[in-house]
Design a protein around this motif. Structure first.
Motif, PDB file in Angstrom:
ATOM      1  N   ASN A   1       1.511 -33.238  66.283  1.00 48.06           N
ATOM      2  CA  ASN A   1       1.518 -32.617  64.971  1.00 48.06           C
ATOM      3  C   ASN A   1       0.168 -32.793  64.286  1.00 48.06           C
ATOM      4  O   ASN A   1      -0.392 -33.874  64.290  1.00 48.06           O
TER       5      ASN A   1
ATOM      6  N   GLY B   1      -4.084 -29.104  65.263  1.00 51.88           N
ATOM      7  CA  GLY B   1      -4.848 -27.874  65.063  1.00 51.88           C
ATOM      8  C   GLY B   1      -4.323 -26.707  65.888  1.00 51.88           C
ATOM      9  O   GLY B   1      -4.981 -25.666  65.993  1.00 51.88           O
ATOM     10  N   LYS B   2      -3.139 -26.839  66.443  1.00 54.25           N
ATOM     11  CA  LYS B   2      -2.578 -25.785  67.287  1.00 54.25           C
ATOM     12  C   LYS B   2      -2.311 -24.506  66.487  1.00 54.25           C
ATOM     13  O   LYS B   2      -2.723 -23.411  66.884  1.00 54.25           O
TER      14      LYS B   2
ATOM     15  N   GLU C   1       0.892 -36.942  61.950  1.00 58.37           N
ATOM     16  CA  GLU C   1       0.948 -37.020  60.492  1.00 58.37           C
ATOM     17  C   GLU C   1       2.257 -36.462  59.967  1.00 58.37           C
ATOM     18  O   GLU C   1       2.977 -35.762  60.672  1.00 58.37           O
TER      19      GLU C   1
ATOM     20  N   ARG D   1       1.456 -31.606  53.722  1.00 56.51           N
ATOM     21  CA  ARG D   1       0.536 -30.481  53.593  1.00 56.51           C
ATOM     22  C   ARG D   1       1.203 -29.277  52.978  1.00 56.51           C
ATOM     23  O   ARG D   1       2.320 -28.928  53.310  1.00 56.51           O
TER      24      ARG D   1
ATOM     25  N   GLU E   1      -7.970 -16.753  54.685  1.00 56.62           N
ATOM     26  CA  GLU E   1      -7.898 -18.041  53.996  1.00 56.62           C
ATOM     27  C   GLU E   1      -9.065 -18.931  54.411  1.00 56.62           C
ATOM     28  O   GLU E   1      -9.568 -18.820  55.493  1.00 56.62           O
TER      29      GLU E   1
HETATM   30  N1  ADP Z   1      -3.498 -23.808  55.058  1.00 57.79           N
HETATM   31  C1  ADP Z   1      -3.881 -25.095  55.156  1.00 57.79           C
HETATM   32  N2  ADP Z   1      -4.405 -25.747  54.097  1.00 57.79           N
HETATM   33  C2  ADP Z   1      -4.802 -27.029  54.187  1.00 57.79           C
HETATM   34  N3  ADP Z   1      -4.728 -27.764  55.299  1.00 57.79           N
HETATM   35  C3  ADP Z   1      -4.218 -27.194  56.392  1.00 57.79           C
HETATM   36  C4  ADP Z   1      -3.756 -25.826  56.368  1.00 57.79           C
HETATM   37  N4  ADP Z   1      -3.302 -25.521  57.607  1.00 57.79           N
HETATM   38  C5  ADP Z   1      -3.465 -26.636  58.333  1.00 57.79           C
HETATM   39  N5  ADP Z   1      -4.009 -27.629  57.639  1.00 57.79           N
HETATM   40  C6  ADP Z   1      -4.384 -28.981  58.147  1.00 57.79           C
HETATM   41  O1  ADP Z   1      -5.090 -28.781  59.345  1.00 57.79           O
HETATM   42  C7  ADP Z   1      -4.695 -29.701  60.345  1.00 57.79           C
HETATM   43  C8  ADP Z   1      -4.188 -28.950  61.562  1.00 57.79           C
HETATM   44  O2  ADP Z   1      -2.990 -28.276  61.230  1.00 57.79           O
HETATM   45  P1  ADP Z   1      -2.205 -27.332  62.234  1.00 57.79           P
HETATM   46  O3  ADP Z   1      -3.159 -26.358  62.808  1.00 57.79           O
HETATM   47  O4  ADP Z   1      -1.048 -26.783  61.515  1.00 57.79           O
HETATM   48  O5  ADP Z   1      -1.754 -28.369  63.343  1.00 57.79           O
HETATM   49  P2  ADP Z   1      -0.554 -28.271  64.385  1.00 57.79           P
HETATM   50  O6  ADP Z   1      -0.071 -26.861  64.428  1.00 57.79           O
HETATM   51  O7  ADP Z   1      -1.142 -28.723  65.674  1.00 57.79           O
HETATM   52  O8  ADP Z   1       0.500 -29.202  63.913  1.00 57.79           O
HETATM   53  C9  ADP Z   1      -3.663 -30.582  59.704  1.00 57.79           C
HETATM   54  O9  ADP Z   1      -4.308 -31.755  59.283  1.00 57.79           O
HETATM   55  C10 ADP Z   1      -3.168 -29.786  58.536  1.00 57.79           C
HETATM   56  O10 ADP Z   1      -2.780 -30.649  57.496  1.00 57.79           O
END
Ligand code: ADP
Ligand code: MG
Lengths: 336, 277
Positions: A41, A44-45, A314, A319, B277
């Motif tokens: 989690n 960055g996927k 995390e 978030r 974004e």
């Molecule tokens: N729209 C957003 N705004 C702020 N932080 C973000 C956003 N999208 C993702 N993050 C942050 O970027 C990091 C990677 O997130 P994410 O790509 O969703 O990971 P995964 O899909 O592997 O769980 C995390 O620390 C997350 O909190």
């Protein structure tokens, strides 16, 4: 690898404020197979998929889908891909039929053809009975099938699936796996993300392991696993008094330490099936064994082996609460 | 590697449905995809008629309360007051349900469905324009209900059917333009609660500080000054003139207000929506 590349990213970076969600990622995804992006989690996927599906622009570096730049040739990319997000991307107020009808119309099917296409998909995805019920009332598995069907209304060259089986029961998970295999068999490249090594192992021809937005390892599932060893061997002895002798034999045959993990249990980590077979043969010649099992390496172990530290996981709630909370509850209903 | 539990026919159907590449040759244009999205909005209205009912009941209540409670005091007789009030209530009713545009948009944004729409090769703003088609239908229903209730209570407009229809269409047009404000606010605020709270606050202030319920002549100077420049007032006045048989004389300021709303909020919304974004 000289085959056509479905995805190629070079030094891709995407930050949200101080968080580097994707941090200089280089990916090469060959066309015509399932490619797995494996990571805990927050690795960055989702951000990676959203960039590749033209929803986000990278801050630095480049990303190409079948040779087309995701920023400058976004429309070219959109013609070739479909995205099924981590949190159900169907309309809860619409029925299964209406959801597919909507997408078919948007893709240019005329009304009768759209209806036909929607009906065919509902049949193929085992949703005929639920076709006229609003998606709100679907179980997690049904919703996921509808979600995947929605991504296949016209067959894309490349399908993105973001954690397609997270939160599903084993049966629904197997159904989704079958769908993914059938899709690839028909020539669509699938790029999926997962938190489970086993899923990557079952489906993907190649896997990228990412953490903190960086590539940690890349290769076939076999290569990944052999870099970790093949999991652990667990042996249950009949007589606890045999522990020292059994331990000596196992260590000798496997070349890795054996720990005592129960009253009469030994566990040896980082073993491969061939030496396990040999070791068990030797062991049972002199010692009585009640039971044994081989455990697959978990994602945690892969991480430990590749990075020298356990994966940081995390709390998702930390978030963007406003955007994510609604989607989260929709998909998680079957997970417990 | 397929699981045994899965019936063979399903397997075959799966391969068949994935096999044929039936992708239509021609990609639909902006109008077509907007209409498709409009269809989606209509299905949603059909699915929750309660919402529409709630939205129409408010102007009906206002009509009843103001006509019978205050009407006599304001205009001498409740019947006479109704002739004055109804065109304004029509506009107020449409404005109140217009906040729903922003609320619906934020709940869409919270689902993953916009990610799918945005990653498809269709005209990007289609989900926004389509939603507005649904909104126009809601405004038409709301204003028809208000007019019907008015007629039942004794509303006898001098403008005749054409005048009444003209007044209704103007209210609907204004609602359409105001919807773009909520579209923009929905994209910025992102939660349904924030949009509906802000919407209710703004609209309550703006509709009460207007000429909907009373002529501003008796209001204190500062309030009158505000009411005189309140664009809602222009629209109400024009709608009143149309319905009460004074023709299109007051139409120009109302149409200018509509145009200004569109010129400001359409580009703002589209920029905001298309921004990565
Ligand atoms: N729209 C957003 N705004 C702020 N932080 C973000 C956003 N999208 C993702 N993050 C942050 O970027 C990091 C990677 O997130 P994410 O790509 O969703 O990971 P995964 O899909 O592997 O769980 C995390 O620390 C997350 O909190
Ligand atoms: Mg994710």
């Amino acid at each position: 690898m000289s085959t056509e590349l479905a995805v190629e990213t070079v030094g891709m970076v995407k930050s949200f404020g101080a968080t580097k969600a994707v941090d200089g990622l280089d990916l090469s995804v060959p066309a015509g197979a399932v490619y797995g992006v494996l990571g805990p989690n927050g690795a960055g996927k989702t951000t990676t998929l959203r960039i590749l599906a033209t929803l986000l622009a990278p801050d630095a570096g480049s990303a190409r889908v079948f040779g087309h730049d995701v920023v400058r040739e976004a429309n070219r990319v959109r013609e070739r891909v479909s995205l099924t997000g981590q949190f159900a991307s169907v309309d809860n107020d619409l029925t299964g039929m209406e959801n597919l009808l909507l997408l078919a119309r948007l893709h240019g099917y005329r009304s009768t053809a759209a209806r036909e296409r929607a009906r065919d998909l509902l049949e193929a995805f085992d949703l005929v009975e639920a076709a006229d019920r609003p998606a709100r009332g679907y179980s997690g598995g049904m919703r996921r099938r509808l979600d995947v069907a929605a991504g296949l209304v016209v067959r894309p060259q490349l399908m993105f699936l973001d954690e397609p089986t997270t939160g599903l029961d084993p049966r629904s998970r197997n159904e989704v796996w079958d769908i993914i295999r059938a899709t690839v068999e028909r020539g669509t490249t699938v790029l999926l993300t997962t938190q489970y090594l086993e899923e990557a192992d079952q489906l993907a021809q190649r896997v990228a392991v990412i953490d903190h937005g960086k590539l940690v390892a890349e290769g076939t599932p076999g290569e990944l696993k052999s870099s970790v060893g093949h999991g652990s061997l667990r042996v249950e002895l009949t007589d606890p008094d045999d522990l020292p002798e059994a331990s000596r034999i196992l260590v000798g045959a496997l070349g890795v330490p054996a720990e005592t993990t129960g009253p009469a249990r030994l566990t040896a980590r980082g073993t491969d099936p061939r030496s396990v077979a040999r070791a068990l043969g030797e062991l049972t010649r002199t010692i009585e064994v009640d039971d044994f099992a081989m455990d697959r390496p978990s994602l945690d172990e892969v991480f430990l082996a590749l990075t020298g530290r356990p994966p940081t996981s995390e709390v998702p709630a930390a978030r963007k609460p406003a955007r994510k909370s609604g989607r989260k509850s929709a998909t998680n209903e079957e997970s417990r | 590697m397929t699981t045994a539990a899965r019936p063979i026919e399903v397997e075959e159907r799966l391969l068949r449905v994935l096999g044929e590449d039936t992708r239509p040759q021609q990609r639909p244009g902006a109008l077509s995809t907007s209409l498709t999205m409009g269809w989606r909005a209509l299905v949603k209205i059909k699915r929750s008629p309660g919402q529409l009912f709630n939205a129409t009941i408010t102007p009906v209540m206002f009509t009843l309360i103001f006509t019978y409670l205050f009407g006599g005091a304001i205009s001498g007789s409740s019947r006479e007051y109704l002739q004055f009030l109804l065109p304004g209530i029509l506009v107020q009713g449409v404005l109140f349900i217009s906040t729903q545009t922003g609320v619906a948009l934020t709940s869409d944004l919270q689902q993953g469905i916009f990610d799918r729409f945005k990653s498809m090769p269709v005209w990007r703003p289609s989900p926004l324009t389509g939603a507005l088609i649904g909104d126009v239908v809601r405004y038409l229903i709301s204003s028809a209900v208000v007019v019907a209730v008015g007629l039942a209570l004794g509303f006898r407009p001098d403008g005749g059917p054409l005048g009444v229809i003209g007044g209704m269409l103007l209210a609907v047009l204004f609602g359409f333009c105001v919807s773009w404000i909520w579209t923009f606010l929905g994209l910025v605020l992102r939660t349904p609660q924030a949009v509906s709270a802000l919407g209710m606050l703004l609209l309550s202030l703006l509709t009460f500080a207007s000429n909907i319920f009373a002529e501003p002549t008796t209001m204190p100077g500062w309030l009158k000054a505000f009411v005189d420049i309140n664009p809602i007032g222009y629209v109400v006045t024009a709608s009143r003139s149309l319905m009460n048989g004074d023709g299109a004389a007051d139409l120009a300021p109302a149409l200018v207000s509509c145009a200004v709303l569109l010129i400001v909020f359409v580009p703002l919304s589209l920029l905001r929506y298309n921004k990565s974004e």
